[in-house]
Design a protein around this motif. Structure first.
Motif, PDB file in Angstrom:
ATOM      1  N   THR A   1       5.471  16.371 -28.168  1.00 34.69           N
ATOM      2  CA  THR A   1       6.690  15.568 -28.165  1.00 34.69           C
ATOM      3  C   THR A   1       7.042  15.170 -29.592  1.00 34.69           C
ATOM      4  O   THR A   1       6.166  14.926 -30.408  1.00 34.69           O
ATOM      5  CB  THR A   1       6.526  14.300 -27.309  1.00 34.69           C
ATOM      6  OG1 THR A   1       5.437  13.537 -27.820  1.00 34.69           O
ATOM      7  CG2 THR A   1       6.264  14.664 -25.858  1.00 34.69           C
TER       8      THR A   1
ATOM      9  N   GLU B   1      13.215  16.301 -30.804  1.00 33.09           N
ATOM     10  CA  GLU B   1      12.982  17.434 -29.902  1.00 33.09           C
ATOM     11  C   GLU B   1      14.252  18.176 -29.507  1.00 33.09           C
ATOM     12  O   GLU B   1      14.179  19.324 -29.088  1.00 33.09           O
ATOM     13  CB  GLU B   1      12.192  17.014 -28.673  1.00 33.09           C
ATOM     14  CG  GLU B   1      12.844  15.977 -27.807  1.00 33.09           C
ATOM     15  CD  GLU B   1      11.880  15.413 -26.778  1.00 33.09           C
ATOM     16  OE1 GLU B   1      12.368  15.061 -25.711  1.00 33.09           O
ATOM     17  OE2 GLU B   1      10.676  15.334 -27.047  1.00 33.09           O
ATOM     18  N   ASP B   2      15.427  17.556 -29.655  1.00 31.97           N
ATOM     19  CA  ASP B   2      16.677  18.234 -29.348  1.00 31.97           C
ATOM     20  C   ASP B   2      17.196  19.062 -30.515  1.00 31.97           C
ATOM     21  O   ASP B   2      18.168  19.788 -30.370  1.00 31.97           O
ATOM     22  CB  ASP B   2      17.749  17.226 -28.928  1.00 31.97           C
ATOM     23  CG  ASP B   2      17.416  16.569 -27.594  1.00 31.97           C
ATOM     24  OD1 ASP B   2      16.668  17.169 -26.805  1.00 31.97           O
ATOM     25  OD2 ASP B   2      17.896  15.445 -27.362  1.00 31.97           O
TER      26      ASP B   2
ATOM     27  N   ARG C   1      12.185  19.642 -36.055  1.00 35.81           N
ATOM     28  CA  ARG C   1      11.357  19.070 -34.980  1.00 35.81           C
ATOM     29  C   ARG C   1       9.967  18.735 -35.497  1.00 35.81           C
ATOM     30  O   ARG C   1       9.405  17.692 -35.179  1.00 35.81           O
ATOM     31  CB  ARG C   1      11.298  20.025 -33.791  1.00 35.81           C
ATOM     32  CG  ARG C   1      12.618  20.146 -33.042  1.00 35.81           C
ATOM     33  CD  ARG C   1      12.483  20.905 -31.726  1.00 35.81           C
ATOM     34  NE  ARG C   1      11.790  22.174 -31.853  1.00 35.81           N
ATOM     35  CZ  ARG C   1      12.370  23.331 -32.200  1.00 35.81           C
ATOM     36  NH1 ARG C   1      13.648  23.378 -32.462  1.00 35.81           N
ATOM     37  NH2 ARG C   1      11.656  24.439 -32.267  1.00 35.81           N
TER      38      ARG C   1
END
Length: 166
Positions: free
Chosen positions: A12, A16-17, A24
């Motif tokens: 995570t 993350e998008d 990321r």
């Protein structure tokens, strides 16, 4: 080391998008103290809070925040331990994902050695653990010849502040 991500656990990240893998990744490890914590963990075997404090001189609140992020992101895992006569405490150990960051640390160290070496000389080398052959980080065409991170060690040189001759 397969290039497939289907067998690897999901990590995570605050970004993350983001479409970019670099963005990321930086969402997890993109802070100076985070890299230094990882260096101590992965190359010097530090696992305990006080070891990080003593070695890095990091403020406890910053260390707490960085360790929390690394644990939540799946880079480090917490394990309970108890020193004799003390209360239980947590230690921090690299996960498989964390161990793979040795490649990133190796690349950063190599770049620094090549382009901004310290006046006293390079403080660590990257070597195979079995026969102590020097290694360089780079792109490879054939993944079957990669060294696993368990076959690599960072060796302190005499220029390193904590040098111990073997």
């Amino acid at each position: 080391m397969s290039s497939s991500t289907s067998t690897r656990p999901a990590i995570t990240t605050p970004a993350e998008d983001a479409f970019c893998s670099i963005e990321r990744t930086l969402g997890i490890v993109g802070e100076r103290w985070t890299f230094l914590i990882l260096r101590e963990s992965l190359t010097n075997g530090a696992t305990r809070f006080d070891e990080f404090i003593d070695t890095l001189g990091i403020a406890p609140n910053i260390l707490t925040a960085r360790l929390k992020k690394l644990v939540e992101s799946g880079v480090l895992e917490k394990r309970e331990y108890r020193a004799e006569g003390s209360r239980p405490r947590m230690s921090y150990h690299p996960t498989e994902a964390g161990k793979q960051l040795l490649v990133v640390l190796g690349a950063l160290g190599q770049w620094g050695d090549d382009y901004i070496p310290p006046a006293r000389g390079v403080t660590q080398t990257r070597e195979t653990s079995q026969d102590h052959k020097r290694l360089r980080v780079g792109f490879v065409e054939d993944p079957s010849v990669l060294k696993d991170v368990d076959e690599i060690e960072f060796v302190n040189t005499p220029a390193h502040p904590r040098y111990e001759a073997a």
